[in-house]
Enzyme design. Structure first.
Site, PDB file in Angstrom:
ATOM      1  N   LYS A 238       0.837  -1.197   0.000  1.00 20.25           N
ATOM      2  CA  LYS A 238       0.000   0.000   0.000  1.00 20.25           C
ATOM      3  C   LYS A 238       0.876   1.254   0.000  1.00 20.25           C
ATOM      4  CE  LYS A 238      -3.541   2.177   2.893  1.00 20.25           C
ATOM      5  NZ  LYS A 238      -4.513   1.984   3.976  1.00 20.25           N
ATOM      6  N   GLU A 244      10.652  -4.532   4.571  1.00 17.06           N
ATOM      7  CA  GLU A 244      10.777  -5.936   4.156  1.00 17.06           C
ATOM      8  C   GLU A 244      10.429  -6.100   2.679  1.00 17.06           C
ATOM      9  OE1 GLU A 244       9.143  -4.767   6.782  1.00 17.06           O
ATOM     10  OE2 GLU A 244       9.080  -6.210   8.437  1.00 17.06           O
ATOM     11  N   GLY A 300      -4.906  -2.181   5.163  1.00 18.30           N
ATOM     12  CA  GLY A 300      -4.073  -3.287   4.677  1.00 18.30           C
ATOM     13  C   GLY A 300      -4.714  -4.647   4.909  1.00 18.30           C
ATOM     14  N   ARG A 301      -5.199  -4.888   6.131  1.00 17.59           N
ATOM     15  CA  ARG A 301      -5.742  -6.217   6.460  1.00 17.59           C
ATOM     16  C   ARG A 301      -7.145  -6.420   5.895  1.00 17.59           C
ATOM     17  NH1 ARG A 301      -4.756  -2.954  10.455  1.00 17.59           N
ATOM     18  NH2 ARG A 301      -6.324  -2.201  11.906  1.00 17.59           N
ATOM     19  N   GLU A 386      -4.960  -7.226  15.095  1.00 18.36           N
ATOM     20  CA  GLU A 386      -4.465  -5.908  14.716  1.00 18.36           C
ATOM     21  C   GLU A 386      -5.601  -4.881  14.775  1.00 18.36           C
ATOM     22  OE1 GLU A 386      -1.164  -5.974  11.765  1.00 18.36           O
ATOM     23  OE2 GLU A 386      -2.375  -4.465  10.775  1.00 18.36           O
ATOM     24  N   HIS A 417      -4.742 -33.633  17.677  1.00 14.78           N
ATOM     25  CA  HIS A 417      -3.621 -34.429  18.175  1.00 14.78           C
ATOM     26  C   HIS A 417      -2.564 -33.535  18.803  1.00 14.78           C
ATOM     27  CE1 HIS A 417      -5.115 -38.087  16.148  1.00 14.78           C
ATOM     28  NE2 HIS A 417      -5.694 -37.166  15.389  1.00 14.78           N
ATOM     29  N   LYS A 530       7.883  -0.543  12.531  1.00 12.11           N
ATOM     30  CA  LYS A 530       8.570  -0.034  11.341  1.00 12.11           C
ATOM     31  C   LYS A 530       9.620   1.014  11.739  1.00 12.11           C
ATOM     32  CE  LYS A 530       4.770  -1.041   8.074  1.00 12.11           C
ATOM     33  NZ  LYS A 530       3.895  -0.641   6.990  1.00 12.11           N
TER      34      LYS A 530
HETATM   35  C1  G6Q Z   1      -2.443  -4.019   7.913  1.00 11.93           C
HETATM   36  C2  G6Q Z   1      -1.246  -3.435   8.437  1.00 11.93           C
HETATM   37  C3  G6Q Z   1       0.038  -4.078   7.963  1.00 11.93           C
HETATM   38  C4  G6Q Z   1       0.409  -3.721   6.525  1.00 11.93           C
HETATM   39  C5  G6Q Z   1       1.845  -4.143   6.274  1.00 11.93           C
HETATM   40  C6  G6Q Z   1       2.275  -3.891   4.857  1.00 11.93           C
HETATM   41  O1  G6Q Z   1      -3.556  -3.634   8.132  1.00 11.93           O
HETATM   42  O2  G6Q Z   1      -1.242  -2.072   8.245  1.00 11.93           O
HETATM   43  O3  G6Q Z   1       0.010  -5.469   8.096  1.00 11.93           O
HETATM   44  O4  G6Q Z   1      -0.466  -4.330   5.635  1.00 11.93           O
HETATM   45  O5  G6Q Z   1       2.693  -3.471   7.159  1.00 11.93           O
HETATM   46  O6  G6Q Z   1       2.155  -2.548   4.536  1.00 11.93           O
HETATM   47  P1  G6Q Z   1       2.288  -2.076   3.036  1.00 11.93           P
HETATM   48  O7  G6Q Z   1       1.199  -2.698   2.245  1.00 11.93           O
HETATM   49  O8  G6Q Z   1       2.208  -0.588   3.073  1.00 11.93           O
HETATM   50  O9  G6Q Z   1       3.630  -2.562   2.551  1.00 11.93           O
END
Ligand code: G6Q
Length: 569
Positions: A238, A244, A300-301, A386, A417, A530
């Protein structure tokens, strides 16, 4: 169900997003309402809980032969049995009373109509708009977002079709055989979970890979298994700044360019971006024509319905991706239209709150009896923890009651199990969600019958328990029972019903967040991670320990001074 049928009644119930009507407002600065535990409904639930703690579900079932059918809801073949809970009609009345007092219906209206309910980031929360029909109108800051949503969907369709039918070619004119999604958190967990869940529908030629971890092992092992000439990388981020993802994307780019002797013209044939940040995408070297955008009102989620869903569209085809959206939209409609008493996300949200706030339950188990759903617990862990893992309400007040539970789980029957022992006989009360599909796309011998027998047996055993008499008078073998669970059952775990299920959990989380008074749509804990990682990275060259606590400083020194010798091995 056809798309037309799905779209006949669009949310919200009050029609606030219907044709021509302006819907964008900001949340008014009025004095904050009472916190939920200051309301009489909360007190009444507390008193009722004392009574219910001495009630056994065995007796509730014995006294009401209809209980198993009365406490169940069916939405278009998506069946939810919530009868095995420590509750009566009175419990439900009290819980629904609390939801009404906290204006759940008002908040639902605000979300669906684009009000900026994500107050800390001053954003609307409109993942539901991503699955609405094109003719709807949903406005944010005076602009109808639906043409943008459907324009991107159209571009996603073209692109995913071209990759699938082989008209999209790599730099040396070869078809794509491997798609690597590089993203993390919300830009990984959703598409990864769905691609795994719908693997029986996957394109035969195209293998999907998901690289998220900054641990070089993840990208390195993936690159070892693929051919640069037939690989397409999707950089899913996003913000397009996540450490990463950017590290993995750079490594992938170097690997590709190395193969093509540095010819940057190859990038356009092997890289696409799924992002909101066009300048950063261009800086990376990806052509805007290969960028699929979404807006900041998609968290994001909650983003698998947006351009972030591209790997899904490539893997299962755009029509099936559309069915996933339609299923989610059907659940949106149910959430907006069904009375609270018969509303699946409302009931599941309220029952979760009941155990969390009035029975001290700290966790919830997600138990899919479906191997293809093996990433569902991890996906829901993020979605729930989250969103509602917070202790300050949207007005900045500290809450005095527990909020989001710890989620965990594994596919059945594997979990049986392993950790089910604690659910059956441990000290903690752990409400469980069992999930099963009546049909299978992998009919092998009597495996599916065995699987389904287990998913029937476990909730029953958790509810009934086993008495001392039935345990040969051996106290070790006594099961108290009275352990609550829900069973979610579908005929087929196809894209449509999977979409319904994901939206069900999204709305369950919303219901709880709104009653607790939280903002489920920010994530300051993620932002902190971050920032902190950047701080340590900045100290690396000079081995600068100023301001670090003694533990972190010592660990840093050990790592820092021994790091180079390991690198040199
Ligand atoms: C989700 C969070 C988090 C995010 C990641 C990746 O709701 O905000 O999990 O999706 O940190 O972020 P980017 O899509 O900006 O790389």
């Amino acid at each position: 169900m056809s798309n037309e049928a799905v779209n006949q009644n669009i949310p919200p119930k009050n029609g606030a997003a219907k044709s021509g009507k302006k819907t964008t407002k900001t949340v008014k600065k009025t004095p904050p309402p009472p916190m939920p535990d200051e309301r009489p409904e909360w007190g009444a639930l507390g008193r009722h809980a004392q009574k219910m703690k001495n009630t056994h579900m065995r007796d509730l079932f014995a006294n009401d032969p209809e209980r198993g059918t009365r406490y169940a809801i069916d939405v278009e073949g998506f069946y939810c049995d919530f009868s095995k809970n420590i509750m009566t009609d009175e419990t439900l009345d009290l819980l629904i009373g609390l939801a009404r007092a906290c204006d759940l219906e008002g908040w639902r209206e605000k979300m669906f109509t684009g009000e900026k309910i994500n107050v800390t980031e001053n954003r609307a929360v409109l993942h539901t708009a991503l699955r609405r029909p094109a003719e709807d109108i949903v406005e944010v800051d005076g602009e109808n977002v639906m043409p943008f949503v459907h324009e991107v969907l159209g571009r996603m369709q073209q692109f995913s079709d071209s990759v699938r039918n082989g008209t999209w070619r790599g730099f040396t004119d070869k078809e794509v055989t491997d798609v690597v999604n590089i993203g993390i958190g919300g830009s990984d967990l959703g598409p990864y979970m769905v691609c795994e869940a719908l693997k029986p529908f996957a394109h035969e030629r195209i293998r999907m890979h998901f690289v998220s971890n900054v641990d070089g092992a993840h990208i390195d092992e993936t690159l070892k298994a693929i051919n640069p000439e037939t690989t397409l990388f999707l950089i899913a981020s996003k913000t397009f700044t996540t450490q990463e993802t950017m590290a993995n994307a750079q490594t992938a780019k170097s690997w590709l360019l190395n193969h093509y002797s540095g010819d940057t013209a190859a990038i356009a044939k092997h890289f696409a971006a799924l992002s909101t940040n066009e300048p950063a995408v261009q800086d990376f070297g990806i052509d805007s024509a290969n960028m699929f955008p979404f807006k900041d009102w998609v968290g994001g989620r909650y983003s698998l319905w947006s351009a972030i869903g591209m790997p899904i569209a490539i893997s299962i085809g755009f029509d099936r991706f559309r069915q996933l959206l339609d299923g989610a939209h059907a659940m949106d409609r149910h959430f907006c239209e069904a009375p609270l008493e018969r509303n699946m996300p409302v009931i599941l949200g309220l029952l979760g709150l009941w155990y969390r706030c009035f029975f001290g339950a700290q966790s919830t188990a997600i138990l899919p009896y479906d191997q293809h759903l093996h990433r569902l617990p991890a996906y829901l862990q993020q979605a729930d923890m989250e969103s509602n893992g917070k202790q300050v309400d949207r007005y900045g007040r500290r809450l005095r009651f527990p909020t989001g539970p710890i989620l965990f789980g594994e596919p059945g029957t594997n979990g049986q199990h392993a950790f089910y022992q604690l659910i059956h006989q441990g000290a903690a009360l752990i409400p469980c969600d069992f999930i099963a599909s009546i049909s299978t796309r992998n009919p092998v011998g009597n495996h599916h019958q065995l699987l389904l027998s287990n998913v029937l047996a476990q909730p029953r055993a958790l509810m009934n328990g086993r008495s001392l008499a039935d345990s040969g008078k051996d106290p070790q073998k006594v099961f108290e029972g009275n352990r609550p669970s829900n069973v979610l059952l579908v005929d087929h775990m196809d894209p449509y019903h999977l979409g319904m299920m994901i939206a069900l959990y999204e709305h369950k989380i919303f219901v709880q967040g709104m009653i607790w008074g939280l903002n489920p749509y920010d994530q300051w804990g993620v932002e902190l991670g971050k920032v902190l990682a950047k701080d340590v990275l900045g100290r690396w060259d000079e081995a600068q320990c100023d301001g670090l606590d003694s533990s972190t400083a010592e660990l840093f020194k050990r790592i820092r001074f021994r790091f180079q010798s390991w690198q040199d091995l």
